[in-house]
Write a protein that holds these residues in place. Structure first.
Motif, PDB file in Angstrom:
ATOM      1  N   VAL A  48      74.964  49.461 -53.411  1.00  0.00           N
ATOM      2  CA  VAL A  48      76.314  48.913 -53.470  1.00  0.00           C
ATOM      3  C   VAL A  48      76.728  48.343 -52.111  1.00  0.00           C
ATOM      4  O   VAL A  48      77.377  47.304 -52.031  1.00  0.00           O
ATOM      5  N   ASN A  49      76.316  49.008 -51.048  1.00  0.00           N
ATOM      6  CA  ASN A  49      76.712  48.584 -49.704  1.00  0.00           C
ATOM      7  C   ASN A  49      75.751  47.577 -49.068  1.00  0.00           C
ATOM      8  O   ASN A  49      75.956  47.170 -47.933  1.00  0.00           O
ATOM      9  N   ASN A  50      74.723  47.184 -49.802  1.00  0.00           N
ATOM     10  CA  ASN A  50      73.760  46.226 -49.276  1.00  0.00           C
ATOM     11  C   ASN A  50      74.250  44.803 -49.556  1.00  0.00           C
ATOM     12  O   ASN A  50      74.326  44.377 -50.706  1.00  0.00           O
ATOM     13  N   PRO A  51      74.567  44.052 -48.502  1.00  0.00           N
ATOM     14  CA  PRO A  51      75.093  42.697 -48.718  1.00  0.00           C
ATOM     15  C   PRO A  51      74.051  41.726 -49.290  1.00  0.00           C
ATOM     16  O   PRO A  51      74.417  40.663 -49.791  1.00  0.00           O
ATOM     17  N   LYS A  52      72.772  42.075 -49.242  1.00  0.00           N
ATOM     18  CA  LYS A  52      71.726  41.202 -49.769  1.00  0.00           C
ATOM     19  C   LYS A  52      71.639  41.253 -51.295  1.00  0.00           C
ATOM     20  O   LYS A  52      71.071  40.356 -51.908  1.00  0.00           O
ATOM     21  N   VAL A  53      72.186  42.312 -51.891  1.00  0.00           N
ATOM     22  CA  VAL A  53      72.150  42.453 -53.351  1.00  0.00           C
ATOM     23  C   VAL A  53      73.317  41.660 -53.932  1.00  0.00           C
ATOM     24  O   VAL A  53      74.479  41.925 -53.635  1.00  0.00           O
ATOM     25  N   LYS A  54      72.997  40.671 -54.739  1.00  0.00           N
ATOM     26  CA  LYS A  54      74.016  39.820 -55.359  1.00  0.00           C
ATOM     27  C   LYS A  54      74.813  40.620 -56.388  1.00  0.00           C
ATOM     28  O   LYS A  54      74.297  41.552 -57.016  1.00  0.00           O
ATOM     29  N   LYS A  55      76.070  40.259 -56.552  1.00  0.00           N
ATOM     30  CA  LYS A  55      76.980  40.984 -57.438  1.00  0.00           C
ATOM     31  C   LYS A  55      76.462  41.033 -58.878  1.00  0.00           C
ATOM     32  O   LYS A  55      76.529  42.069 -59.533  1.00  0.00           O
ATOM     33  N   GLY A  56      75.906  39.925 -59.363  1.00  0.00           N
ATOM     34  CA  GLY A  56      75.367  39.885 -60.724  1.00  0.00           C
ATOM     35  C   GLY A  56      74.224  40.869 -60.900  1.00  0.00           C
ATOM     36  O   GLY A  56      74.145  41.578 -61.906  1.00  0.00           O
ATOM     37  N   ARG A  57      73.331  40.903 -59.940  1.00  0.00           N
ATOM     38  CA  ARG A  57      72.185  41.822 -59.990  1.00  0.00           C
ATOM     39  C   ARG A  57      72.658  43.271 -59.879  1.00  0.00           C
ATOM     40  O   ARG A  57      72.151  44.150 -60.580  1.00  0.00           O
ATOM     41  N   LEU A  58      73.626  43.508 -59.015  1.00  0.00           N
ATOM     42  CA  LEU A  58      74.174  44.852 -58.845  1.00  0.00           C
ATOM     43  C   LEU A  58      74.811  45.325 -60.153  1.00  0.00           C
ATOM     44  O   LEU A  58      74.593  46.463 -60.582  1.00  0.00           O
ATOM     45  N   THR A  59      75.560  44.455 -60.795  1.00  0.00           N
ATOM     46  CA  THR A  59      76.189  44.794 -62.071  1.00  0.00           C
ATOM     47  C   THR A  59      75.133  45.170 -63.105  1.00  0.00           C
ATOM     48  O   THR A  59      75.267  46.182 -63.794  1.00  0.00           O
ATOM     49  N   GLU A  60      74.070  44.378 -63.171  1.00  0.00           N
ATOM     50  CA  GLU A  60      72.965  44.649 -64.092  1.00  0.00           C
ATOM     51  C   GLU A  60      72.360  46.037 -63.840  1.00  0.00           C
ATOM     52  O   GLU A  60      72.140  46.815 -64.769  1.00  0.00           O
ATOM     53  N   MET A  61      72.069  46.321 -62.564  1.00  0.00           N
ATOM     54  CA  MET A  61      71.427  47.592 -62.212  1.00  0.00           C
ATOM     55  C   MET A  61      72.327  48.783 -62.522  1.00  0.00           C
ATOM     56  O   MET A  61      71.867  49.786 -63.084  1.00  0.00           O
ATOM     57  N   VAL A  62      73.601  48.679 -62.166  1.00  0.00           N
ATOM     58  CA  VAL A  62      74.529  49.790 -62.400  1.00  0.00           C
ATOM     59  C   VAL A  62      74.686  50.034 -63.898  1.00  0.00           C
ATOM     60  O   VAL A  62      74.661  51.179 -64.359  1.00  0.00           O
ATOM     61  N   LEU A  63      74.822  48.967 -64.668  1.00  0.00           N
ATOM     62  CA  LEU A  63      74.955  49.127 -66.120  1.00  0.00           C
ATOM     63  C   LEU A  63      73.685  49.683 -66.743  1.00  0.00           C
ATOM     64  O   LEU A  63      73.756  50.461 -67.708  1.00  0.00           O
ATOM     65  N   ASP A  64      72.503  49.313 -66.205  1.00  0.00           N
ATOM     66  CA  ASP A  64      71.238  49.879 -66.696  1.00  0.00           C
ATOM     67  C   ASP A  64      71.194  51.381 -66.458  1.00  0.00           C
ATOM     68  O   ASP A  64      70.766  52.143 -67.326  1.00  0.00           O
ATOM     69  N   VAL A  65      71.623  51.809 -65.287  1.00  0.00           N
ATOM     70  CA  VAL A  65      71.616  53.245 -64.963  1.00  0.00           C
ATOM     71  C   VAL A  65      72.570  54.000 -65.888  1.00  0.00           C
ATOM     72  O   VAL A  65      72.271  55.101 -66.341  1.00  0.00           O
ATOM     73  N   CYS A  66      73.706  53.393 -66.192  1.00  0.00           N
ATOM     74  CA  CYS A  66      74.725  54.053 -67.006  1.00  0.00           C
ATOM     75  C   CYS A  66      74.509  53.898 -68.512  1.00  0.00           C
ATOM     76  O   CYS A  66      75.172  54.579 -69.298  1.00  0.00           O
ATOM     77  N   HIS A  67      73.583  53.018 -68.905  1.00  0.00           N
ATOM     78  CA  HIS A  67      73.346  52.744 -70.327  1.00  0.00           C
ATOM     79  C   HIS A  67      73.081  54.036 -71.100  1.00  0.00           C
ATOM     80  O   HIS A  67      72.261  54.855 -70.716  1.00  0.00           O
ATOM     81  N   GLY A  68      73.801  54.205 -72.190  1.00  0.00           N
ATOM     82  CA  GLY A  68      73.624  55.384 -73.036  1.00  0.00           C
ATOM     83  C   GLY A  68      74.467  56.570 -72.606  1.00  0.00           C
ATOM     84  O   GLY A  68      74.579  57.551 -73.346  1.00  0.00           O
ATOM     85  N   HIS A  69      75.049  56.494 -71.423  1.00  0.00           N
ATOM     86  CA  HIS A  69      75.860  57.605 -70.927  1.00  0.00           C
ATOM     87  C   HIS A  69      77.346  57.289 -70.931  1.00  0.00           C
ATOM     88  O   HIS A  69      78.171  58.197 -70.822  1.00  0.00           O
ATOM     89  N   ILE A  70      77.679  56.004 -71.006  1.00  0.00           N
ATOM     90  CA  ILE A  70      79.082  55.610 -71.075  1.00  0.00           C
ATOM     91  C   ILE A  70      79.257  54.672 -72.264  1.00  0.00           C
ATOM     92  O   ILE A  70      78.310  54.012 -72.683  1.00  0.00           O
ATOM     93  N   ASP A  71      80.467  54.640 -72.806  1.00  0.00           N
ATOM     94  CA  ASP A  71      80.721  53.772 -73.958  1.00  0.00           C
ATOM     95  C   ASP A  71      81.042  52.344 -73.502  1.00  0.00           C
ATOM     96  O   ASP A  71      81.022  52.045 -72.310  1.00  0.00           O
TER      97      ASP A  71
END
Length: 177
Positions: A48-71
């Motif tokens: 999250v704090n890495n400026p090299k990670v683009k917002k779109g990619r970060l959103t994808e990764m965070v949602l992948d981690v949370c998939h199945g655990h949040i509605d």
């Protein structure tokens, strides 16, 4: 820290309002607890704090981690926080949400630090005493802390009741100085 709490308040209020509208306070508690746990991890914090990670990619990764655990609503809320660069607020949002839920449901979360373990009967009596003193139903989280020497330290919202020997010794030291 108070700045984070101030920034988190409108989000917590909005989520709580939505949870009440849909009669899903328990589900939102689970969603927020999981999202907070994910954001507390060192790996996710580094991403999250890495400026090299683009917002779109970060959103994808965070949602992948949370998939199945949040509605779906939890995922949408997470996207909103990502868009507004507010992921760091998740622990404060979750805490404030739980406080709003407790207030609405008529109970208070109470943290009790004790030098010695309670017996079941003593814990019930202590809970009844706290309920009478606080005029609310209490949910106690009891933790052993040998540094108290004896007695208990109670945290209920912004109230602190220090009935520990350590606290009494500190008060005595201050009075003698």
């Amino acid at each position: 820290m108070s700045e984070l709490a101030t920034l988190a308040r409108p989000y917590a209020s909005a989520v709580f309002k939505r949870a009440k509208e849909t009669a899903a306070t328990a589900k939102w508690s689970e969603n927020l607890a999981f999202m907070s746990a994910v954001m507390d991890s060192k790996e996710m914090s580094a991403l999250v704090n890495n400026p090299k990670v683009k917002k779109g990619r970060l959103t994808e990764m965070v949602l992948d981690v949370c998939h199945g655990h949040i509605d779906k609503e939890g995922a949408n809320f997470l996207k909103l926080l990502l868009q507004n660069n507010r992921l760091a607020l998740l622990p404060d949002i979750a805490k404030q949400f739980e406080e709003l839920r407790a207030e609405d449901e008529g109970y208070i979360e109470v943290e009790v630090l004790t030098a010695f373990a309670f017996t079941k009967e003593a814990q019930q009596k202590f809970a009844a005493t706290l309920e009478k003193a606080l005029s609310k139903k209490v949910h106690m989280n009891v933790t052993l802390d040998k540094s108290l020497i004896g007695g208990v330290l109670v945290r209920a919202g912004d109230r602190v009741i220090d009935g520990s020997i350590r606290g009494q010794l500190q008060n005595l030291r201050k009075a003698l100085q």
